[in-house]
Scaffold this motif. Structure first.
Motif, mmCIF file in Angstrom:
data_model
loop_
_atom_site.group_PDB
_atom_site.id
_atom_site.type_symbol
_atom_site.label_atom_id
_atom_site.label_comp_id
_atom_site.label_asym_id
_atom_site.label_seq_id
_atom_site.Cartn_x
_atom_site.Cartn_y
_atom_site.Cartn_z
ATOM 1 N N TYR A 97 0.818 -1.214 0.000
ATOM 2 C CA TYR A 97 0.000 0.000 0.000
ATOM 3 C C TYR A 97 0.852 1.264 0.000
ATOM 4 C CZ TYR A 97 -3.766 3.232 1.117
ATOM 5 O OH TYR A 97 -4.671 4.261 1.068
ATOM 6 N N LYS A 155 -7.665 -6.436 2.501
ATOM 7 C CA LYS A 155 -7.056 -7.507 3.290
ATOM 8 C C LYS A 155 -5.571 -7.641 2.973
ATOM 9 C CE LYS A 155 -11.374 -10.142 3.589
ATOM 10 N NZ LYS A 155 -12.070 -11.399 3.211
ATOM 11 N N TRP A 157 -3.568 -5.338 1.762
ATOM 12 C CA TRP A 157 -2.827 -4.157 2.211
ATOM 13 C C TRP A 157 -2.909 -3.963 3.731
ATOM 14 C CZ3 TRP A 157 -5.671 -1.004 -2.087
ATOM 15 C CH2 TRP A 157 -5.062 -1.246 -3.326
ATOM 16 N N LYS A 158 -3.837 -4.662 4.376
ATOM 17 C CA LYS A 158 -4.040 -4.550 5.826
ATOM 18 C C LYS A 158 -4.387 -3.115 6.231
ATOM 19 C CE LYS A 158 -0.972 -8.443 6.778
ATOM 20 N NZ LYS A 158 0.259 -8.922 7.445
ATOM 21 N N ILE A 159 -5.384 -2.563 5.512
ATOM 22 C CA ILE A 159 -5.838 -1.206 5.801
ATOM 23 C C ILE A 159 -7.358 -1.201 5.922
ATOM 24 C CG2 ILE A 159 -3.899 -0.131 4.592
ATOM 25 C CD1 ILE A 159 -5.905 0.434 2.289
ATOM 26 N N ARG A 160 -7.925 -0.041 6.279
ATOM 27 C CA ARG A 160 -9.370 0.116 6.390
ATOM 28 C C ARG A 160 -9.873 1.040 5.284
ATOM 29 N NH1 ARG A 160 -9.732 3.060 11.811
ATOM 30 N NH2 ARG A 160 -8.062 4.160 10.727
#
Length: 293
Positions: A97, A155, A157-160
């Motif tokens: 990301y 998922k 990138w493990k972001i919101r």
């Protein structure tokens, strides 16, 4: 010859013209409002992202008597202009990301017509619209190459979604600067001569400079307030397409019901199905700074 037969015939001819390291296939994309479009995709070894060239306009040319060989020549020339170069050969860029966050942008689409799509992507509600996110891979004079951000990317990138919105708010207006023009001026550009003053002086177009998914300029900070300062009064916003909206001063506008009937008719008869934004007319109140449905 049907459109499907035409695409298959063009695919075969292009396969004969390209070198062995290029692969030619028919690709179907889900576009805005659930519209499915088929086109030709040429992929090259070592380049993991390729443009799809849609053939509707070429099919019209064919029906008017243009030869398939001439059309194939045009398609191959177009491909050489818009093909990806070195920028995105490294697929690892898309997995991190931090390496693409400066290319995150947003677009606005209608919620009701895109329920199937919205199940697969992160989005934010805005009026009866949805704010969705893209990675702007390439932006040049030939157009925009982009990748829709899906839930699976969040998922990876493990972001919101809030992270996407933060970066999109910062990036979109920089990558796609706002265009706010009196409709009279745009018509003069198209017609090539200056029109006399008359009704419609207080009608404006809000979009971006590329006029591509420019309705998103509605979201640019202070843009609606600044438009109100130019117009000098409250105004209505007509969602003419995903590419732009029309602003009409309240003093020059008919009743809201008439405006909504006009927008609905235009969407049904003049706007391509995949470019329809909404039938809802909005009202901007300068005192409150609110957009009212």
């Amino acid at each position: 010859m049907t459109y499907v037969q035409f695409i298959e015939a063009i695919e075969k001819k292009i396969k004969k013209e390209v070198t062995e390291e290029k692969r030619v296939s028919i690709h179907t994309n889900m576009k805005n409002n659930g519209v499915k479009k088929r086109g030709i995709m040429v992929t090259e070894e070592g380049i993991n992202i390729s443009p799809t060239i849609y053939l509707e306009e070429y099919y019209k040319q064919f029906l008017c008597g243009r030869t398939q060989d001439a059309i194939v020549k045009d398609i191959l020339e177009l491909y050489e202009k818009i093909r990806f170069q070195d920028s995105w050969k490294d697929g690892e860029k898309l997995k991190e990301y931090d390496r693409i966050k400066d290319k995150i942008v947003y677009r606005v689409i209608g919620r009701a017509a895109n329920q199937e799509l919205l199940r697969e992507v992160p989005y934010k509600e805005y009026q009866d619209l949805a704010i969705v996110y893209y990675v702007a891979l390439e932006v040049d004079e030939y157009g925009i190459a982009s990748m829709l951000v899906k839930n699976e990317h969040l998922k990876m990138w493990k972001i919101r979604e809030e992270d996407l919105y933060y970066h999109a708010c910062r990036n979109t207006q920089e990558i796609f600067p706002c265009e706010f023009m009196q409709m009279k001026k745009i018509l003069e550009e198209l017609l090539g001569f200056e029109e006399e003053e008359g009704p419609g002086e207080q009608m404006y177009i809000l979009s971006n400079e590329m006029r591509n998914y420019g309705a998103a300029a509605l979201l640019y900070p202070d843009r609606l307030r600044m438009a109100g300062e130019v117009i000098g009064e409250n105004y209505y916003i007509l969602p003419s397409s995903v590419h732009e909206v029309i602003l009409v001063a309240e003093s020059e506008a008919p009743e809201k019901e008439e405006l909504e009937a006009l927008v609905k008719e235009m969407n049904e008869t003049q706007v391509e199905e995949e470019e329809v934004l909404s039938n809802q007319v909005y009202y901007y109140d300068r005192n409150s700074g609110r957009l009212i449905p």
